[in-house]
Enzyme design. Structure first.
Site, PDB file in Angstrom:
ATOM      1  CG  ASP A  53     -12.204   6.691  20.706  1.00 48.26           C
ATOM      2  OD1 ASP A  53     -11.922   5.693  21.399  1.00 48.26           O
ATOM      3  OD2 ASP A  53     -12.170   7.857  21.158  1.00 48.26           O
ATOM      4  CD1 TRP A 112     -31.000  17.046  21.613  1.00 44.28           C
ATOM      5  CD2 TRP A 112     -29.234  18.011  22.586  1.00 44.28           C
ATOM      6  NE1 TRP A 112     -31.025  16.702  22.952  1.00 44.28           N
ATOM      7  CE2 TRP A 112     -29.947  17.287  23.577  1.00 44.28           C
ATOM      8  CE3 TRP A 112     -28.076  18.710  22.965  1.00 44.28           C
ATOM      9  CZ2 TRP A 112     -29.553  17.235  24.907  1.00 44.28           C
ATOM     10  CZ3 TRP A 112     -27.683  18.663  24.299  1.00 44.28           C
ATOM     11  CH2 TRP A 112     -28.415  17.940  25.246  1.00 44.28           C
ATOM     12  CG  LEU A 113     -26.672  12.967  18.876  1.00 45.50           C
ATOM     13  CD1 LEU A 113     -25.480  12.050  19.119  1.00 45.50           C
ATOM     14  CD2 LEU A 113     -27.431  12.554  17.629  1.00 45.50           C
TER      15      LEU A 113
END
Length: 310
Positions: free
Chosen positions: A214, A110-111
């Site tokens: 990207d 998780w960020l």
């Protein structure tokens, strides 16, 4: 989460819970979160109070998630060779990948995104420069990658080349222009551009860094508590300038990000001129994926490149 069924979200959560239990994790709750235009994204709350992030899609797109996991692992490996992790962007860890009842699922760490201060963006720029430099500790100097992957949902070819000029021309522009022609959208002056690109880049001999590939503003952010993160990569070994060029596209990063990068590892002469050339790849990819005004933007970019580089 997993494909909509008559049994509804309760059954979907049960499927996820069983899969997590196989990994020693106990699911307490799950809820949808923003996650881009390709996959569905989920916050998973565990009984121990920690969180995970999951992406899901139909099983046919498992290769897209496999490529993402491969890219994240490569970026983490490059960061691991740099020394102090505190000076580098946080990269989510790919934890598990599976096909569950007709759906592809990628589980990630998780960020906790949410920062927006100027100094944080400057540090993220410095961190990206350190990550680029650290990636030179591996690799053999060639440009490309060990597999094809995806730029968005579009195919990204990565055949190895010793010449950056040849790689960018053949593996980036030629592929996109061929896709356009096959779709009946051949772009005027495309052949003239392809004949010039190897000459334009002939004197530019960058080192083969591991690039994110990207790096638009939706694929990076600051974290609560400090630091920044990059995610959703389309990695390959290429000119580090491609990441800085794309960071100016589609809304762009704050100026502090570029200041931080330049302070840590200044870009070589001529990098400003190469920005539009490198970003043509992304305009063409968007035209092939989404159509609309991207066709006009791509054609206008080609005309301007032929005029400004002549």
């Amino acid at each position: 989460m997993l494909a909509a069924r008559a049994s509804g979200s309760a059954m979907q959560q049960q499927v996820m819970a069983r899969w997590l239990a196989q990994q020693g994790l106990e699911l307490a709750a799950m809820q949808p979160v923003g996650g881009g235009c390709i996959h569905r994204a989920w916050q998973l709350e565990l009984r121990d109070g920690s969180r995970r992030f999951a992406k899901t899609n139909r099983a046919a797109l498992l290769p897209v998630l496999e490529a993402e996991a491969d890219g994240l692992a490569a970026l983490q490996a490059a960061a691991g060779s740099a020394g102090s992790a505190a000076d580098l962007p946080t990269i989510p860890e790919p934890l598990a990948l599976a096909e569950l009842e007709g759906e592809a699922v990628l589980l990630l760490s998780w960020l906790d995104l949410g920062g927006s201060h100027k100094q944080g963006w400057r540090e993220l720029g410095r961190g990206l420069a350190r990550l680029h430099r650290a990636s030179l500790n591996s690799g053999d100097g060639r440009f490309g990658w060990h597999r094809r992957n995806f730029i968005g949902s579009g195919p990204q070819h990565n055949n190895w080349h010793c010449s950056w000029a040849e790689f960018f021309s053949e593996q980036r522009l030629v592929v996109q222009l061929q896709l356009a022609a096959e779709a009946g959208r051949a772009i005027p002056q495309a052949q003239a551009l392809l004949e010039e690109v190897p000459h334009w880049l002939a004197a530019h001999e960058p080192e083969a860094c591991l690039v994110h590939g990207d790096l638009w503003s939706g694929n990076a952010g600051l974290l609560h508590g400090g630091g920044g993160a990059v995610f959703d990569p389309a990695v390959y070994r290429g000119d580090r300038e491609v990441d800085l060029a794309m960071a100016r596209l589609f809304g762009g990063f704050p100026a502090a990000f570029f200041e931080g990068y330049q302070q840590e590892w200044p870009l070589p002469a001529g990098h400003q001129q190469r920005v539009e050339l490198y970003n043509l790849y992304h305009l063409l990819n968007h035209a092939n994926l989404f159509g609309g005004g991207y066709w006009h933007q791509s054609a206008a970019c080609i005309q301007e490149l032929l005029r400004s580089w002549s």
